[in-house]
Design an enzyme around this catalytic site. Structure first.
Site, mmCIF file in Angstrom:
data_model
loop_
_atom_site.group_PDB
_atom_site.id
_atom_site.type_symbol
_atom_site.label_atom_id
_atom_site.label_comp_id
_atom_site.label_asym_id
_atom_site.label_seq_id
_atom_site.Cartn_x
_atom_site.Cartn_y
_atom_site.Cartn_z
ATOM 1 N N THR A 232 -13.964 74.344 -5.155
ATOM 2 C CA THR A 232 -14.143 73.328 -4.126
ATOM 3 C C THR A 232 -15.547 72.752 -4.248
ATOM 4 O O THR A 232 -16.201 72.941 -5.272
ATOM 5 C CB THR A 232 -13.840 73.908 -2.726
ATOM 6 O OG1 THR A 232 -13.861 72.866 -1.757
ATOM 7 C CG2 THR A 232 -14.811 74.997 -2.327
ATOM 8 N N ASN A 233 -16.018 72.014 -3.265
ATOM 9 C CA ASN A 233 -17.375 71.466 -3.309
ATOM 10 C C ASN A 233 -17.964 71.497 -1.908
ATOM 11 O O ASN A 233 -17.304 71.919 -0.963
ATOM 12 C CB ASN A 233 -17.361 70.052 -3.904
ATOM 13 C CG ASN A 233 -16.512 69.110 -3.071
ATOM 14 O OD1 ASN A 233 -16.852 68.783 -1.943
ATOM 15 N ND2 ASN A 233 -15.392 68.680 -3.633
#
Ligand code: CTP
Ligand code: CA
Length: 221
Positions: A33-34
Site C-alpha cells: 500500500t502507500n
C-alpha cells in the site's frame, strides 16, 4: 453577485471521486500500500457536496469518516476501485481521481500466510489498470480531473501527465508536503496554463478546486 437566489455552483451535477490508497494483497495477512491518508479526496468530496452535487466517493482503506451527504463505496485493490468506478461512471458529469492508486498488483498472491521459512521468497508484480486514463478515454467520458503528487520536477512532470492522460485539468502537488498533512500547496494545470494556489488547508483548497471545475464546465458561473 451574492444572495439567496444564487444557485450552488454544482447543483444538479453528479460527481464521482476516488480517494485514499489502494491495498494490493501479498498473502492472507499482508499487502502493498502507500501512505495516502485520504484527506484530500475526502475534502474534495465534502466541497462537492457543499457545492450542491450528488457525490459518490470510491475509497481505498482510510481512517476517515464518510463526508456527510455522499455515498461511499469501500474498496481495497486498484482493480476493485476500477470496477466500482465503472459501475458508477455512467451517470457522472465529473470524475475526480484523487486516489493514490498502486501502480502494481502482486501476481501470484498466496491464499495462505507465507511462512518465514519459505525459501527464495520473491514477489512478482503485474501492472494495474490506470483508472483515470480509462475513464478519460470512455466514449461518453465525464469531465476528468487528475491529481499528481510528485517528489521532484513537480510542474514539468504534472504537465506531461496531463497530456498523457488527456485530462482537461490536473492538480499538481509536492508529495513530501501533501501525504498525511492537513495543509497542502497545489497548482491547477489546464489549457489556460498554471494556476498556483497559496498554501492552505486541504478543505479550503478543495473548495477552490471545485469552484475552478464549476467555472470550467459552465464558463458563466
Ligand atoms: N491513477 C489512476 N490509476 C492508476 C494510477 C493513477 O487512476 N493506476 C490516477 C491518480 O488517481 C491520479 C493520477 O492518475 O489522479 C496520477 O497518478 P500518479 O500516480 O501521479 O500517475 P502515474 O500515471 O501512476 O505515474 P507515476 O506514478 O509513474 O508518477
Ligand atoms: Ca502512480
Amino acid at each position: 453577485t451574492e444572495g439567496v437566489f444564487q444557485p450552488k455552483s454544482l447543483a444538479g451535477k453528479q460527481v464521482l471521486i476516488t480517494a485514499g490508497p489502494t491495498f494490493e494483497p501479498i498473502d492472507a495477512v499482508r499487502g502493498i500500500t502507500n501512505i495516502s491518508s485520504g484527506k484530500m479526496g475526502y475534502a474534495v468530496a465534502r466541497a462537492a457536496v457543499e457545492a450542491g452535487a450528488r457525490v459518490t466517493l470510491i475509497s481505498g482503506p482510510t481512517a476517515l469518516a464518510a463526508p456527510l451527504g455522499c455515498l461511499r463505496v469501500d474498496v481495497n485493490t486498484a482493480q476493485q476501485m476500477l470496477d466500482a468506478v465503472l459501475a458508477h461512471v455512467g451517470k457522472a458529469d465529473i470524475f475526480i481521481g484523487v486516489a493514490a492508486v498502486a501502480d502494481y498488483a502482486v501476481k501470484n498472491r498466496s491464499e495462505h500466510k507465507i511462512k518465514k521459512s519459505d525459501a527464495n521468497l520473491s514477489i512478482e508484480l503485474t501492472p494495474n489498470p490506470d483508472i483515470l486514463a480509462t475513464v478519460a478515454s470512455l466514449p461518453a467520458a465525464p469531465f476528468c480531473v487528475g491529481f499528481a503528487a510528485e517528489s521532484q520536477h513537480v510542474l514539468q512532470y504534472a504537465d506531461e501527465k496531463r497530456r498523457r492522460k488527456k485530462v482537461p485539468l490536473l492538480v499538481a502537488n509536492l508529495a513530501q508536503a501533501a501525504f498525511g498533512a492537513d495543509d497542502n500547496e497545489i497548482t491547477l494545470l489546464d489549457d489556460a496554463g498554471h494556476h498556483p494556489l497559496p498554501k492552505a488547508s486541504k478543505q479550503v483548497l478543495a473548495r477552490e478546486l471545485i469552484q475552478h471545475i464549476a467555472r470550467m464546465i459552465t464558463p458563466h458561473a
